[in-house]
Design a protein around this motif. Structure first.
Motif, PDB file in Angstrom:
ATOM      1  N   VAL A 171       1.159   7.433   3.418  1.00 34.70           N
ATOM      2  CA  VAL A 171      -0.041   7.787   4.170  1.00 34.70           C
ATOM      3  C   VAL A 171      -1.006   8.583   3.297  1.00 34.70           C
ATOM      4  O   VAL A 171      -0.596   9.524   2.601  1.00 34.70           O
ATOM      5  CB  VAL A 171       0.322   8.599   5.426  1.00 34.70           C
ATOM      6  CG1 VAL A 171      -0.932   9.066   6.165  1.00 34.70           C
ATOM      7  CG2 VAL A 171       1.208   7.760   6.355  1.00 34.70           C
ATOM      8  N   THR A 172      -2.271   8.197   3.339  1.00 34.84           N
ATOM      9  CA  THR A 172      -3.371   8.950   2.735  1.00 34.84           C
ATOM     10  C   THR A 172      -4.384   9.250   3.826  1.00 34.84           C
ATOM     11  O   THR A 172      -4.751   8.352   4.595  1.00 34.84           O
ATOM     12  CB  THR A 172      -4.043   8.153   1.606  1.00 34.84           C
ATOM     13  OG1 THR A 172      -3.088   7.911   0.566  1.00 34.84           O
ATOM     14  CG2 THR A 172      -5.233   8.914   1.038  1.00 34.84           C
ATOM     15  N   GLU A 187       3.293  16.619   1.610  1.00 37.13           N
ATOM     16  CA  GLU A 187       2.066  16.276   0.899  1.00 37.13           C
ATOM     17  C   GLU A 187       2.347  16.254  -0.595  1.00 37.13           C
ATOM     18  O   GLU A 187       2.897  17.198  -1.154  1.00 37.13           O
ATOM     19  CB  GLU A 187       0.969  17.279   1.227  1.00 37.13           C
ATOM     20  CG  GLU A 187      -0.401  16.873   0.721  1.00 37.13           C
ATOM     21  CD  GLU A 187      -1.512  17.728   1.318  1.00 37.13           C
ATOM     22  OE1 GLU A 187      -2.681  17.408   1.082  1.00 37.13           O
ATOM     23  OE2 GLU A 187      -1.198  18.718   2.012  1.00 37.13           O
ATOM     24  N   ALA A 188       1.956  15.150  -1.252  1.00 38.22           N
ATOM     25  CA  ALA A 188       2.228  14.997  -2.682  1.00 38.22           C
ATOM     26  C   ALA A 188       1.121  15.601  -3.531  1.00 38.22           C
ATOM     27  O   ALA A 188       1.388  16.278  -4.528  1.00 38.22           O
ATOM     28  CB  ALA A 188       2.404  13.519  -3.023  1.00 38.22           C
ATOM     29  N   ARG A 189      -0.141  15.372  -3.152  1.00 39.73           N
ATOM     30  CA  ARG A 189      -1.256  15.952  -3.909  1.00 39.73           C
ATOM     31  C   ARG A 189      -2.523  15.863  -3.074  1.00 39.73           C
ATOM     32  O   ARG A 189      -2.630  15.069  -2.140  1.00 39.73           O
ATOM     33  CB  ARG A 189      -1.440  15.258  -5.257  1.00 39.73           C
ATOM     34  CG  ARG A 189      -1.876  13.820  -5.199  1.00 39.73           C
ATOM     35  CD  ARG A 189      -1.905  13.216  -6.604  1.00 39.73           C
ATOM     36  NE  ARG A 189      -2.454  11.874  -6.631  1.00 39.73           N
ATOM     37  CZ  ARG A 189      -1.772  10.783  -6.359  1.00 39.73           C
ATOM     38  NH1 ARG A 189      -0.495  10.875  -6.021  1.00 39.73           N
ATOM     39  NH2 ARG A 189      -2.351   9.590  -6.419  1.00 39.73           N
ATOM     40  N   THR A 190      -3.501  16.685  -3.454  1.00 41.38           N
ATOM     41  CA  THR A 190      -4.798  16.707  -2.784  1.00 41.38           C
ATOM     42  C   THR A 190      -5.893  16.684  -3.842  1.00 41.38           C
ATOM     43  O   THR A 190      -5.815  17.403  -4.837  1.00 41.38           O
ATOM     44  CB  THR A 190      -4.948  17.984  -1.927  1.00 41.38           C
ATOM     45  OG1 THR A 190      -3.876  18.040  -0.991  1.00 41.38           O
ATOM     46  CG2 THR A 190      -6.262  17.961  -1.167  1.00 41.38           C
ATOM     47  N   SER A 195     -17.655  15.844   0.288  1.00 43.54           N
ATOM     48  CA  SER A 195     -17.398  16.827   1.337  1.00 43.54           C
ATOM     49  C   SER A 195     -15.999  16.709   1.931  1.00 43.54           C
ATOM     50  O   SER A 195     -15.638  17.457   2.839  1.00 43.54           O
ATOM     51  CB  SER A 195     -18.427  16.668   2.461  1.00 43.54           C
ATOM     52  OG  SER A 195     -18.304  15.389   3.064  1.00 43.54           O
ATOM     53  N   MET A 196     -15.204  15.772   1.405  1.00 41.46           N
ATOM     54  CA  MET A 196     -13.873  15.515   1.960  1.00 41.46           C
ATOM     55  C   MET A 196     -12.789  15.892   0.955  1.00 41.46           C
ATOM     56  O   MET A 196     -13.033  15.977  -0.255  1.00 41.46           O
ATOM     57  CB  MET A 196     -13.734  14.033   2.325  1.00 41.46           C
ATOM     58  CG  MET A 196     -14.865  13.462   3.163  1.00 41.46           C
ATOM     59  SD  MET A 196     -14.842  14.056   4.875  1.00 41.46           S
ATOM     60  CE  MET A 196     -13.707  12.863   5.598  1.00 41.46           C
ATOM     61  N   LEU A 197     -11.599  16.112   1.475  1.00 47.11           N
ATOM     62  CA  LEU A 197     -10.396  16.226   0.659  1.00 47.11           C
ATOM     63  C   LEU A 197      -9.517  15.014   0.950  1.00 47.11           C
ATOM     64  O   LEU A 197      -9.384  14.587   2.105  1.00 47.11           O
ATOM     65  CB  LEU A 197      -9.623  17.504   0.969  1.00 47.11           C
ATOM     66  CG  LEU A 197     -10.207  18.824   0.461  1.00 47.11           C
ATOM     67  CD1 LEU A 197      -9.294  19.980   0.863  1.00 47.11           C
ATOM     68  CD2 LEU A 197     -10.389  18.794  -1.051  1.00 47.11           C
ATOM     69  N   ILE A 198      -8.919  14.474  -0.103  1.00 46.60           N
ATOM     70  CA  ILE A 198      -8.012  13.341   0.042  1.00 46.60           C
ATOM     71  C   ILE A 198      -6.588  13.870  -0.023  1.00 46.60           C
ATOM     72  O   ILE A 198      -6.164  14.421  -1.049  1.00 46.60           O
ATOM     73  CB  ILE A 198      -8.247  12.300  -1.059  1.00 46.60           C
ATOM     74  CG1 ILE A 198      -9.713  11.849  -1.070  1.00 46.60           C
ATOM     75  CG2 ILE A 198      -7.328  11.100  -0.860  1.00 46.60           C
ATOM     76  CD1 ILE A 198     -10.052  10.933  -2.233  1.00 46.60           C
TER      77      ILE A 198
END
Length: 218
Positions: A171-172, A187-190, A195-198
């Motif tokens: 899931v992303t 959560e693996a990474r951000t 204006s968004m974070l993935i």
């Protein structure tokens, strides 16, 4: 003579239906001609918006050649569907064929048995009650949660939405920078994107669709 002509026309209609019409819509369990093996979900979720968007990829195995694939999708506005078989990418037509959320992919030619990947781009509306992906305002803040049991995962992503299918989900979620985001796996990474974070999560253990869960909010 009139009766013979009428009979001939009726027989022509039956023959034409058998050649041109797609297979009968399954209103119970889906046919056993397709078996999903993994999902990759990439959703853009802003709880304050009216709609969310998604890109879903489903790895699957066709147990026999087919030109039509039945799956589930409810009130999804599909903009593109591709089917990857080997190195060949085919564009498919997506249509919801039953009010219960049964959908069908129509291919331009028959696919051979074997591994395929189904790719979907789409948008859908947030729900206002606890089904699918719904949102609510609490004070001045907006939140979004999922409730997929028993058959509401199909409101959020195209799926083989039956408990007998258990697969890993990767899931992303793309969400506003101010939001916290949760899913079934760590959560693996951000990474930042405007204006968004993935938020990228590790693959889950094999799950049925109704146990996939996500939440976004402050």
């Amino acid at each position: 003579m009139l009766k013979l002509a009428t009979l001939a026309l009726a027989l022509m209609g039956v023959a034409g239906a058998s050649l041109a019409d797609p297979p009968r819509v399954p209103t119970g369990r889906l046919p056993d001609t397709v078996r999903p093996t993994a999902y990759r979900l990439d959703l853009t979720v802003d709880p304050a918006a009216a709609r969310f968007s998604g890109h879903t990829e489903i790895d699957a195995v066709l147990t026999q050649p087919t030109q039509h694939i039945f799956l589930h999708g409810a009130e999804l506005r599909i903009s593109r569907v591709q089917v990857l078989a080997g190195r060949v990418v085919r564009t498919a037509r997506y249509v919801e064929v039953d009010e219960s959320g049964v959908a069908r992919l129509d291919l331009p030619s028959r696919l051979p048995a074997g591994k395929v990947t189904l790719r979907f781009d789409y948008t859908a509306a947030f729900r206002d009650s606890a089904e699918g992906l719904f949102h609510a305002k609490v004070g001045n803040d907006w939140y979004a949660w999922t409730q997929f049991e028993p058959i509401d995962a199909r409101r959020v992503f195209p799926a083989f939405d039956e408990p007998g299918f258990k697969t890993p989900f990767t899931v992303t979620i793309r969400a506003p920078r101010s939001a916290k985001v949760f899913a079934n796996a760590p959560e693996a990474r951000t990474t930042a994107s405007g204006s968004m974070l993935i938020h990228r999560f590790a693959p889950t253990k094999p799950l049925p669709t109704y146990l996939v869960a996500m939440s976004v909010g402050p």
